[in-house]
Design an enzyme around this catalytic site. Sequence first.
Site, PDB file in Angstrom:
ATOM      1  N   ASP A 104       0.866  -1.177   0.000  1.00 18.84           N
ATOM      2  CA  ASP A 104       0.000   0.000   0.000  1.00 18.84           C
ATOM      3  C   ASP A 104       0.904   1.230   0.000  1.00 18.84           C
ATOM      4  O   ASP A 104       1.806   1.349   0.835  1.00 18.84           O
ATOM      5  CB  ASP A 104      -0.858  -0.024   1.268  1.00 18.84           C
ATOM      6  CG  ASP A 104      -2.291   0.383   1.008  1.00 18.84           C
ATOM      7  OD1 ASP A 104      -2.480   1.497   0.484  1.00 18.84           O
ATOM      8  OD2 ASP A 104      -3.206  -0.391   1.336  1.00 18.84           O
ATOM      9  N   ASP A 205      -2.911   4.638  -2.324  1.00 14.79           N
ATOM     10  CA  ASP A 205      -3.955   5.132  -1.430  1.00 14.79           C
ATOM     11  C   ASP A 205      -4.347   6.579  -1.740  1.00 14.79           C
ATOM     12  O   ASP A 205      -3.477   7.445  -1.895  1.00 14.79           O
ATOM     13  CB  ASP A 205      -3.399   5.064   0.003  1.00 14.79           C
ATOM     14  CG  ASP A 205      -4.411   5.415   1.058  1.00 14.79           C
ATOM     15  OD1 ASP A 205      -5.315   4.607   1.289  1.00 14.79           O
ATOM     16  OD2 ASP A 205      -4.299   6.504   1.654  1.00 14.79           O
ATOM     17  N   GLU A 262      -6.340   3.933  -5.842  1.00 15.91           N
ATOM     18  CA  GLU A 262      -7.647   4.203  -5.223  1.00 15.91           C
ATOM     19  C   GLU A 262      -8.138   5.524  -5.792  1.00 15.91           C
ATOM     20  O   GLU A 262      -7.464   6.545  -5.659  1.00 15.91           O
ATOM     21  CB  GLU A 262      -7.507   4.282  -3.698  1.00 15.91           C
ATOM     22  CG  GLU A 262      -8.857   4.313  -3.021  1.00 15.91           C
ATOM     23  CD  GLU A 262      -8.786   4.703  -1.552  1.00 15.91           C
ATOM     24  OE1 GLU A 262      -9.656   4.275  -0.790  1.00 15.91           O
ATOM     25  OE2 GLU A 262      -7.874   5.458  -1.162  1.00 15.91           O
ATOM     26  N   HIS A 331     -11.259  -3.050   3.175  1.00 16.25           N
ATOM     27  CA  HIS A 331     -11.195  -2.738   4.609  1.00 16.25           C
ATOM     28  C   HIS A 331     -11.931  -1.445   4.962  1.00 16.25           C
ATOM     29  O   HIS A 331     -11.933  -1.048   6.117  1.00 16.25           O
ATOM     30  CB  HIS A 331      -9.728  -2.622   5.005  1.00 16.25           C
ATOM     31  CG  HIS A 331      -9.043  -1.480   4.312  1.00 16.25           C
ATOM     32  ND1 HIS A 331      -8.859  -1.453   2.940  1.00 16.25           N
ATOM     33  CD2 HIS A 331      -8.552  -0.311   4.774  1.00 16.25           C
ATOM     34  CE1 HIS A 331      -8.277  -0.318   2.606  1.00 16.25           C
ATOM     35  NE2 HIS A 331      -8.079   0.395   3.698  1.00 16.25           N
ATOM     36  N   ASP A 332     -12.511  -0.765   3.977  1.00 17.26           N
ATOM     37  CA  ASP A 332     -13.186   0.509   4.226  1.00 17.26           C
ATOM     38  C   ASP A 332     -14.703   0.423   4.121  1.00 17.26           C
ATOM     39  O   ASP A 332     -15.382   1.433   4.288  1.00 17.26           O
ATOM     40  CB  ASP A 332     -12.714   1.568   3.205  1.00 17.26           C
ATOM     41  CG  ASP A 332     -11.281   1.998   3.434  1.00 17.26           C
ATOM     42  OD1 ASP A 332     -10.827   1.959   4.599  1.00 17.26           O
ATOM     43  OD2 ASP A 332     -10.620   2.379   2.452  1.00 17.26           O
TER      44      ASP A 332
HETATM   45  C1  GLC Z   1      -7.825   5.180   2.040  1.00 18.60           C
HETATM   46  C2  GLC Z   1      -7.714   3.895   2.829  1.00 18.60           C
HETATM   47  C3  GLC Z   1      -8.321   4.105   4.174  1.00 18.60           C
HETATM   48  C4  GLC Z   1      -7.553   5.200   4.882  1.00 18.60           C
HETATM   49  C5  GLC Z   1      -7.503   6.476   4.041  1.00 18.60           C
HETATM   50  C6  GLC Z   1      -6.474   7.419   4.559  1.00 18.60           C
HETATM   51  O1  GLC Z   1      -9.139   5.502   1.749  1.00 18.60           O
HETATM   52  O2  GLC Z   1      -8.275   2.838   2.137  1.00 18.60           O
HETATM   53  O3  GLC Z   1      -8.338   2.936   4.956  1.00 18.60           O
HETATM   54  O4  GLC Z   1      -8.148   5.467   6.122  1.00 18.60           O
HETATM   55  O5  GLC Z   1      -7.181   6.230   2.697  1.00 18.60           O
HETATM   56  O6  GLC Z   1      -5.190   6.936   4.311  1.00 18.60           O
END
Ligand code: GLC
Length: 559
Positions: A104, A205, A262, A331-332
């Site tokens: 990540d 991310d 993402e 995980h979100d």
């Molecule tokens: C992304 C991750 C999430 C995190 C956020 C800040 O959305 O998937 O889990 O809290 O970024 O890094």
Amino acid sequence: MSSAVQPKKIWWKESVVYQVYPRSFKDSNGDGIGDLKGLVSKLDYLKHLGIDVIWICPMFKSPMDDNGYDISDYQDINPEFGNMADFDLLLKECHARGIRLILDLVVNHTSDEHPWFIESRSSKDNPKRDWYIWRDGKDGKEPNNWESIFSGSAWKYDEKTAQWFMHLFSARQPDLNWENHDVRKAVYEMIRWWLDRGIDGFRIDAFTHTRKEPGLVDMPNPQNLEYVPSYAKHMNVPGVLDYVQDLAQNTFNHYDCMTVGEANGVNAAEASEWVGEAKRRLNMVIQFEHVGLWDTNPDQRFNMKDLKRVFNNWQKGLDGIGWNALFVENHDVPRINSKWGDVKNYWRESSTSIATMYFMMQGTPFIYQGQEIGMTNSQFAGPEDFNDVSAKNYYVAKRKEGKTDAEITAELNHTSRDNARTPMQWDSSANAGFGTGTPWLKINANYKNINVAAQVEDPESIFNYYRRLIRLRKDNEGLVYGSFDLVDADHKDVFAYTRTYGAQKFFVVANMTPKAAHCDIGALSLKPENLLLANMTVSDKSVEKNLNLKPFEARIYKI
Ligand code: GLC
Ligand code: CA
């Protein structure tokens, strides 16, 4: 029918990715926290499942304000997960099994304990001051009215220099200033360091938030509750693609690696700018359009029309141009079977029907840990049961609006990210076989029924259904590369499509409701001997025109 050019062949298109949230996967030393050695001990399990790539969520040094998405040293391992030797062992053991490993990459922000930020906050004329986003306040208040994605203001006051710094996520995750070329240089060096160590790529991310609208002016209409509109000035803002291009050119494009960004705020119409192969930016993006269809209202199911529109747009938009990442969990977000399925009456059927629906489209499928055994949402009794910083901030914000803790808890039970973060359910023994210590987050009470040990040997299990889905993609190139066309496109309960690749053709159908349904297959002819997979016993003889489906029934045919 699609007439797109056939996609170019490459390993990451033929792969299935498994996402590991290391804190919750497997604890090897009894401290209640999952770790790298725990993951190593389960690689044979993942190999048995049949996946090709592991994406591991952050395991870097971190004060763990956002469970590792707040990084204080990009080139070290957080002690609770192990050390660099454990990481090297993980990488070696993955590669020994033919599994690739991607990390990540969290570079929209760092932890407030990262040395870069410690220097930056130390004085206004520190050389790293401009590495973060510092501003004077306005009339003693925040520099603007932007809101953090985790609730509350996106600014925090720092007494030392009497200025505010921006944090789009938690107050302990200051945003890096991507305008600054020294920041980029330092980030690129770090990326190359990992790639040179032998990792196979990155999930990137929150990258659509790196670019902020110049001037940082107020939002016209701050809306606490509206997820998307209130981010307009820092999400997918013009100019962000230049950052992506610069990043790729200086790092990824020099390696045989896989990249998945993402991409909150990117829609299908813009997708080719991000992942169009000719652009050489990213391989694929994790888009949020269908995640947006997860509703906070627990009684409301998703709207099939919207779901089809979103997936169809992405499938058509990228066919022959770029590549999709296919996912329904991470995980979100809460567990998908609790959201779109019926875990009370049709737990196995709905989990496998949803799996069939998303897994056979054109793209690289992602499985989030526990999804392969049908793990469900958990039950949290009150604020003390939640760990997630965004859930904690949500209590604070909602209490201010007059909501009771019971009301907020009821809502978070459906929406909280902690639903996906409860420890992996390995068996029916104490702590679900996760480890000997008390787990950092409560185990889901249903672990005695839902666990890996109960499913691995059972040919009818969700786990073995996922194995078959993976196998099917491996055995049929057309299921990887074929073009996607909806069938009975207006049907409100059934998701059906064909995949066409030269002379190869497949038909995929999933009834996504707890009611029987008919699907109009038009001129397609489905023969029993061509049935490749079904999630329940199929009794039909050859089918023409009308296909009868039981609640949550799913099938895949070669035609
Ligand atoms: C992304 C991750 C999430 C995190 C956020 C800040 O959305 O998937 O889990 O809290 O970024 O890094
Ligand atoms: Ca541990």
